[in-house]
Design a protein around this motif. Sequence first.
Motif, PDB file in Angstrom:
ATOM      1  N   LEU A 113       6.853   4.989   2.646  1.00  0.00           N
ATOM      2  CA  LEU A 113       5.730   4.633   1.784  1.00  0.00           C
ATOM      3  C   LEU A 113       5.768   5.398   0.464  1.00  0.00           C
ATOM      4  O   LEU A 113       5.643   4.809  -0.615  1.00  0.00           O
ATOM      5  N   VAL A 114       5.945   6.698   0.526  1.00  0.00           N
ATOM      6  CA  VAL A 114       5.942   7.518  -0.690  1.00  0.00           C
ATOM      7  C   VAL A 114       7.124   7.168  -1.583  1.00  0.00           C
ATOM      8  O   VAL A 114       6.972   6.984  -2.792  1.00  0.00           O
ATOM      9  N   ALA A 115       8.309   7.056  -1.019  1.00  0.00           N
ATOM     10  CA  ALA A 115       9.492   6.750  -1.835  1.00  0.00           C
ATOM     11  C   ALA A 115       9.410   5.349  -2.424  1.00  0.00           C
ATOM     12  O   ALA A 115       9.833   5.128  -3.564  1.00  0.00           O
ATOM     13  N   PHE A 116       8.863   4.409  -1.690  1.00  0.00           N
ATOM     14  CA  PHE A 116       8.764   3.039  -2.201  1.00  0.00           C
ATOM     15  C   PHE A 116       7.822   2.968  -3.398  1.00  0.00           C
ATOM     16  O   PHE A 116       8.146   2.387  -4.430  1.00  0.00           O
ATOM     17  N   VAL A 117       6.647   3.559  -3.262  1.00  0.00           N
ATOM     18  CA  VAL A 117       5.670   3.512  -4.349  1.00  0.00           C
ATOM     19  C   VAL A 117       6.184   4.264  -5.573  1.00  0.00           C
ATOM     20  O   VAL A 117       6.086   3.785  -6.698  1.00  0.00           O
ATOM     21  N   ALA A 160      13.702   2.937   1.358  1.00  0.00           N
ATOM     22  CA  ALA A 160      12.606   2.466   0.512  1.00  0.00           C
ATOM     23  C   ALA A 160      12.934   2.613  -0.966  1.00  0.00           C
ATOM     24  O   ALA A 160      12.608   1.734  -1.776  1.00  0.00           O
ATOM     25  N   LEU A 161      13.583   3.715  -1.335  1.00  0.00           N
ATOM     26  CA  LEU A 161      13.953   3.918  -2.736  1.00  0.00           C
ATOM     27  C   LEU A 161      14.945   2.855  -3.187  1.00  0.00           C
ATOM     28  O   LEU A 161      14.801   2.276  -4.267  1.00  0.00           O
ATOM     29  N   SER A 168      13.068  -0.457  -3.487  1.00  0.00           N
ATOM     30  CA  SER A 168      12.208  -0.504  -4.672  1.00  0.00           C
ATOM     31  C   SER A 168      13.032  -0.685  -5.940  1.00  0.00           C
ATOM     32  O   SER A 168      12.589  -1.368  -6.873  1.00  0.00           O
ATOM     33  N   GLN A 169      14.237  -0.131  -5.976  1.00  0.00           N
ATOM     34  CA  GLN A 169      15.078  -0.295  -7.163  1.00  0.00           C
ATOM     35  C   GLN A 169      15.586  -1.723  -7.293  1.00  0.00           C
ATOM     36  O   GLN A 169      15.726  -2.244  -8.398  1.00  0.00           O
ATOM     37  N   VAL A 170      15.860  -2.356  -6.165  1.00  0.00           N
ATOM     38  CA  VAL A 170      16.247  -3.773  -6.197  1.00  0.00           C
ATOM     39  C   VAL A 170      15.089  -4.599  -6.760  1.00  0.00           C
ATOM     40  O   VAL A 170      15.291  -5.497  -7.587  1.00  0.00           O
ATOM     41  N   LEU A 171      13.869  -4.287  -6.345  1.00  0.00           N
ATOM     42  CA  LEU A 171      12.704  -5.004  -6.858  1.00  0.00           C
ATOM     43  C   LEU A 171      12.479  -4.738  -8.343  1.00  0.00           C
ATOM     44  O   LEU A 171      12.151  -5.654  -9.094  1.00  0.00           O
ATOM     45  N   VAL A 172      12.645  -3.489  -8.767  1.00  0.00           N
ATOM     46  CA  VAL A 172      12.469  -3.163 -10.180  1.00  0.00           C
ATOM     47  C   VAL A 172      13.507  -3.899 -11.017  1.00  0.00           C
ATOM     48  O   VAL A 172      13.203  -4.443 -12.078  1.00  0.00           O
ATOM     49  N   LYS A 173      14.744  -3.943 -10.546  1.00  0.00           N
ATOM     50  CA  LYS A 173      15.798  -4.645 -11.282  1.00  0.00           C
ATOM     51  C   LYS A 173      15.533  -6.152 -11.312  1.00  0.00           C
ATOM     52  O   LYS A 173      15.724  -6.807 -12.334  1.00  0.00           O
ATOM     53  N   ARG A 174      15.074  -6.692 -10.209  1.00  0.00           N
ATOM     54  CA  ARG A 174      14.852  -8.142 -10.105  1.00  0.00           C
ATOM     55  C   ARG A 174      13.670  -8.601 -10.949  1.00  0.00           C
ATOM     56  O   ARG A 174      13.704  -9.619 -11.586  1.00  0.00           O
ATOM     57  N   PHE A 175      12.595  -7.827 -10.947  1.00  0.00           N
ATOM     58  CA  PHE A 175      11.374  -8.223 -11.638  1.00  0.00           C
ATOM     59  C   PHE A 175      11.149  -7.379 -12.892  1.00  0.00           C
ATOM     60  O   PHE A 175      10.025  -6.941 -13.146  1.00  0.00           O
TER      61      PHE A 175
END
Length: 104
Positions: A48-52, A90-91, A94-101
């Motif tokens: 949770l912490v690393a994802f956020v 999670a990290l 989250s980086q895949v999501l940041v890159k994608r969006f």
Amino acid sequence: MSEAKSTPKKPKEPFPGAYYLAGAITIALMLFFMVLGATLPPGIAGFLVAFVLGLTVNPKYVPFFLVAGVFSAVMGFLGQEPQVAWGGVALALSQVLVKRFNWT
């Protein structure tokens, strides 16, 4: 010859006290995540912490954080450290999501 203005411009706040409010919100969120991380099981807390926090990364640094996440996941699973392992997963996610969006 005209003189250059030597007085530095003060950044404009959106409203009076905005920076103090932002600081208070930041400290409250940090305390919330500290309490949440201390009360949840290690794997869930790490995830949770690393994802956020991973969602707040500047998109130009995504490849570095992605490598760090994969490395943390591998080392965490090999060392049987669930908080590090799931935090790495999670990290990376989250980086895949940041890159994608990336809206910038």
